[in-house]
Design a protein around this motif. Structure first.
Motif, mmCIF file in Angstrom:
data_model
loop_
_atom_site.group_PDB
_atom_site.id
_atom_site.type_symbol
_atom_site.label_atom_id
_atom_site.label_comp_id
_atom_site.label_asym_id
_atom_site.label_seq_id
_atom_site.Cartn_x
_atom_site.Cartn_y
_atom_site.Cartn_z
ATOM 1 N N GLN A 1 -20.709 -66.146 -93.867
ATOM 2 C CA GLN A 1 -21.510 -66.524 -92.606
ATOM 3 C C GLN A 1 -21.858 -67.929 -92.120
ATOM 4 O O GLN A 1 -22.057 -68.126 -90.925
ATOM 5 C CB GLN A 1 -23.032 -65.992 -92.890
ATOM 6 C CG GLN A 1 -23.076 -64.680 -92.943
ATOM 7 C CD GLN A 1 -24.299 -63.984 -93.226
ATOM 8 O OE1 GLN A 1 -25.286 -64.677 -93.856
ATOM 9 N NE2 GLN A 1 -24.659 -62.622 -93.418
ATOM 10 N N THR A 2 -21.511 -69.125 -92.891
ATOM 11 C CA THR A 2 -21.501 -70.279 -92.429
ATOM 12 C C THR A 2 -20.314 -71.067 -92.463
ATOM 13 O O THR A 2 -20.404 -72.057 -91.676
ATOM 14 C CB THR A 2 -22.392 -70.980 -93.489
ATOM 15 O OG1 THR A 2 -21.762 -70.846 -94.781
ATOM 16 C CG2 THR A 2 -23.702 -70.332 -93.545
ATOM 17 N N ASN A 3 -19.384 -70.492 -93.270
ATOM 18 C CA ASN A 3 -18.130 -71.505 -93.173
ATOM 19 C C ASN A 3 -16.784 -70.688 -92.958
ATOM 20 O O ASN A 3 -16.054 -71.059 -92.165
ATOM 21 C CB ASN A 3 -18.241 -72.302 -94.545
ATOM 22 C CG ASN A 3 -16.708 -73.348 -94.682
ATOM 23 O OD1 ASN A 3 -16.317 -73.513 -93.653
ATOM 24 N ND2 ASN A 3 -16.518 -73.740 -95.813
ATOM 25 N N LYS A 4 -16.308 -69.594 -93.996
ATOM 26 C CA LYS A 4 -15.103 -69.146 -93.761
ATOM 27 C C LYS A 4 -15.609 -67.602 -93.418
ATOM 28 O O LYS A 4 -15.824 -66.820 -94.333
ATOM 29 C CB LYS A 4 -14.400 -69.164 -94.967
ATOM 30 C CG LYS A 4 -14.126 -70.560 -95.215
ATOM 31 C CD LYS A 4 -13.327 -70.904 -96.494
ATOM 32 C CE LYS A 4 -12.814 -72.270 -96.793
ATOM 33 N NZ LYS A 4 -12.144 -72.526 -98.134
ATOM 34 N N ALA A 5 -15.520 -67.113 -92.189
ATOM 35 C CA ALA A 5 -15.920 -65.900 -91.809
ATOM 36 C C ALA A 5 -15.034 -64.484 -92.774
ATOM 37 O O ALA A 5 -15.691 -63.770 -92.998
ATOM 38 C CB ALA A 5 -15.827 -65.514 -90.301
ATOM 39 N N ARG A 6 -13.758 -64.820 -92.910
ATOM 40 C CA ARG A 6 -13.022 -63.817 -93.433
ATOM 41 C C ARG A 6 -13.157 -63.957 -95.527
ATOM 42 O O ARG A 6 -12.192 -63.216 -95.839
ATOM 43 C CB ARG A 6 -11.577 -63.851 -93.176
ATOM 44 C CG ARG A 6 -11.466 -63.684 -91.630
ATOM 45 C CD ARG A 6 -11.533 -62.030 -91.414
ATOM 46 N NE ARG A 6 -10.321 -61.774 -92.012
ATOM 47 C CZ ARG A 6 -9.913 -60.169 -92.179
ATOM 48 N NH1 ARG A 6 -11.254 -59.352 -92.056
ATOM 49 N NH2 ARG A 6 -9.181 -59.617 -92.530
ATOM 50 N N TRP A 7 -14.076 -64.638 -95.409
ATOM 51 C CA TRP A 7 -14.150 -64.939 -97.016
ATOM 52 C C TRP A 7 -14.391 -63.671 -98.002
ATOM 53 O O TRP A 7 -15.380 -62.574 -97.389
ATOM 54 C CB TRP A 7 -15.122 -66.070 -97.377
ATOM 55 C CG TRP A 7 -15.181 -66.386 -98.943
ATOM 56 C CD1 TRP A 7 -15.978 -66.036 -99.747
ATOM 57 C CD2 TRP A 7 -14.466 -67.139 -99.479
ATOM 58 N NE1 TRP A 7 -15.763 -66.408 -101.085
ATOM 59 C CE2 TRP A 7 -14.532 -67.406 -101.055
ATOM 60 C CE3 TRP A 7 -13.142 -68.027 -99.238
ATOM 61 C CZ2 TRP A 7 -14.042 -68.057 -101.740
ATOM 62 C CZ3 TRP A 7 -12.373 -68.857 -100.075
ATOM 63 C CH2 TRP A 7 -12.965 -68.919 -101.490
ATOM 64 N N LYS A 8 -13.697 -63.420 -98.849
ATOM 65 C CA LYS A 8 -13.871 -62.135 -99.581
ATOM 66 C C LYS A 8 -14.558 -62.261 -101.070
ATOM 67 O O LYS A 8 -15.173 -61.409 -101.599
ATOM 68 C CB LYS A 8 -12.510 -61.227 -99.683
ATOM 69 C CG LYS A 8 -12.769 -59.918 -100.090
ATOM 70 C CD LYS A 8 -11.213 -59.178 -99.922
ATOM 71 C CE LYS A 8 -11.214 -57.836 -100.206
ATOM 72 N NZ LYS A 8 -9.898 -56.948 -100.127
ATOM 73 N N GLY A 9 -14.156 -63.256 -101.570
ATOM 74 C CA GLY A 9 -14.635 -63.317 -103.321
ATOM 75 C C GLY A 9 -15.935 -63.939 -103.473
ATOM 76 O O GLY A 9 -16.789 -64.281 -102.146
#
Length: 575
Positions: free
Chosen positions: A409-417
């Motif tokens: 939500q704050t840096n890498k929208a597609r982050w999964k881990g």
């Protein structure tokens, strides 16, 4: 012959003359004086009287004449009258010990003598300072008043005053205190006494809670306050003054309210003494008659979720609660939110948002929970929710990967881990295989259950499986599909998974995930079905790539709002 007769008559006259003189001697003033002085001093009482008696008998000379005159010797036998030994034994009369026991009289307040009744009034009580103020009537000729306090069954003097009012400290909250007030004149003689005055300040109530019964009715309940025999209930809407709503003797009450209005309630514990009602310290709580979970924005944050969980648990305290089951790699709390009876024999475990960018699942589950709470006392889908969740509770892990959500939500929208880049759905201890990269969301971690988030979920799963009949629903995004396949040989488990799968597809209208690819190494659903032998399905919400936009939130919720209710009803009816 005449001379003989004359002598006999003379002797007879002399005998009669001697007897009265003996009686007069016994009753002489000398004896009375001796008796009086003896009573005072407590010494030989009869000896002075005995010494005086011969003087009276010696007075008439005729008593020395012939033998005939000596016949009255029997009348001179004073032995019986000289035996005052019994009366000389003053020991019994000198034993005044019982009357000399002054121990009770050392309690100056209670007097054995008739005294005036002193009326007493209660002027007030200060709960914060644990004091009461008393006022009593003035007593005629009273020089001063003494106040006594009953301690260990003994009246102890605590105050002397010439006033008719006083403020006195109490032993503690919820404990009865007894006082007495006595008046004394200038000679320190008691002239008045009050009845025993029993007063008490109730302890402050604890655990004041609210439970919404509907949009227009709320229940208040609290733990009984020590010493209280009744309670005032006050209420007000925001911006208004408190009003007394009712007085109750129980520790709960149902109140009428208005929809979409915020309230404050105040409960005052009371003790009804013989002098009047004494109030303890009030306890207050707020009540927001509104819905909390918002689907009006996309980034439903961890902080927002925490606040909404607390608000729901406060508003619906009898139906829902939460516990901390672990911490993320960055130290954030992972919550288990429990809907229904904690002691139920069956449970559905709902695990949401293992993958960071899939936080739409958290929104759907939070809104689902609030929907069940809003309708807890109603019949929905032909089922009374309170009955279902009393027999089958629901454990929600609303956000299993809070660190990852914040990164998304704050840096890498597609982050999964998670914070370490570990895909938590590859980290469970079944068919684990170390592979992937922390950068692309495929990383399994160094070893099975290496991550604190995984450990928290495994721990709760094992705990519930030991104590209740367990089934699990996992929420992911996206694809609008349902996973419910099973390749094992356990026919009972296959049947249970198939039933859950059918319920999920029929309720949501989602498609089968039979043609979905991907690996099952370290996967949570495979860990449940193959290792734990627990029936489970996985739901993928949303139809576009993650993070799913907010316009799909309402649709995803509406498709899933009845799912957990139906799965719980199935589990309750078939196990």
């Amino acid at each position: 012959m005449k001379k003989t007769a004359y002598l006999c008559i003379t002797a007879l006259i002399l005998s009669f003359t001697l007897k009265p003189s003996t009686v007069n001697a016994a009753a002489s003033p000398v004896q009375e004086t001796a008796k009086t002085s003896n009573h005072t001093a407590g010494i030989k009482q009869e000896q002075p009287g005995t010494l005086e008696e011969p003087a009276a008998s010696e007075k008439p000379a005729p008593s020395e004449k012939p033998a005939a005159s000596e016949e009255p010797a029997p009348s001179e036998e004073p032995a019986p009258s000289e035996e005052p030994a019994p009366s000389e034994e003053p020991a019994p009369s000198e034993e005044p010990a019982p009357s000399e026991e002054p121990a009770p009289s050392e309690e100056p307040a209670p007097s054995e003598e008739p005294t005036a009744e002193i009326p007493v009034q209660l002027l007030g009580a200060n709960a914060a300072e644990k004091t009461v103020t008393l006022k009593w009537d003035n007593v005629n000729n009273a020089e001063e008043y003494v106040v006594f306090f009953l301690k260990n069954k003994t009246w102890i003097e605590i105050s002397r005053t010439q006033e008719t009012t006083g403020t006195f400290s109490l032993a503690g909250y919820g404990t009865k205190n007894s006082f007495k007030i006595c008046s004394y004149n200038s000679e320190q003689r008691q002239t008045g006494e009050s009845s025993e005055i029993k007063v008490l300040i109730p302890a402050k109530i604890k655990k004041l809670q609210t439970t919404a019964y509907s949009k227009t009715k709320v229940k208040l309940n609290w733990k009984a306050a020590k010493g209280a025999d009744s309670y005032y209930i006050y209420g007000k809407q925001d911006g208004k003054k408190y009003k007394l709503i009712k007085t109750v003797k129980k520790t709960d009450a149902r109140l009428n309210i208005k929809d979409k209005k915020n309230y404050r309630f105040k409960i005052v514990p009371l003790f009804k003494s013989t002098l009047g009602t004494i109030a303890g310290t009030a306890s207050e709580t707020s009540y927001k008659n509104t819905e909390f979970v918002s689907m009006g924005h996309q980034k439903y944050t961890y902080s927002e979720m925490c606040s909404d969980i607390q608000s729901l648990c406060k508003k619906y305290s009898e139906y829902v609660s939460y516990e901390t089951i672990g911490y993320s790699e960055k130290g954030r709390k992972i919550y288990d939110v429990i809907l229904g009876d904690k002691e139920a024999d069956h449970t559905i475990l709902v695990v949401s948002t293992l993958h960071a960018r899939e936080y739409i699942a958290t929104v759907v589950c939070m809104k689902q929970l609030e929907y069940y709470l809003l309708n807890y006392n109603k019949t929905v889908d032909g089922k009374k929710l309170s009955d279902i969740f009393s027999n089958c509770n629901v454990h929600y892990i609303m956000m299993a990967n809070p660190d990852g959500v914040i990164i998304s939500q704050t840096n890498k929208a597609r982050w999964k881990g998670n914070a370490n880049g570990v895909n938590l759905n590859r980290n469970f201890p079944y068919a684990f295989k170390r592979d992937g990269s922390p950068k692309d969301g495929s990383y399994s971690g160094k070893k099975a259950a290496s991550e604190s988030e995984t450990q928290a979920i495994v721990s709760l799963t094992k705990k519930l499986n030991k104590t209740q009949t367990l089934a699990v629903v996992s929420y992911h995004a996206m694809g609008q599909i349902v996973f419910g396949d099973y390749g094992g040989k356990n026919q009972k488990l296959r049947s249970d998974i198939t039933n859950m799968y059918k319920i999920a597809r029929n309720t949501t209208g989602y498609s089968s995930a039979a043609n979905y690819g991907g690996t099952s190494n370290g996967n949570y659903r495979e860990y449940l079905t193959y290792k734990m032998k627990v029936p489970s399905v996985t739901i993928e919400v949303g139809s576009v790539s993650c993070p799913v936009p907010k316009y799909q939130y309402a649709s995803a919720f509406n498709r899933n709002k009845l799912l957990i209710l139906r799965e719980a009803a199935w589990l309750e009816n078939n196990f």
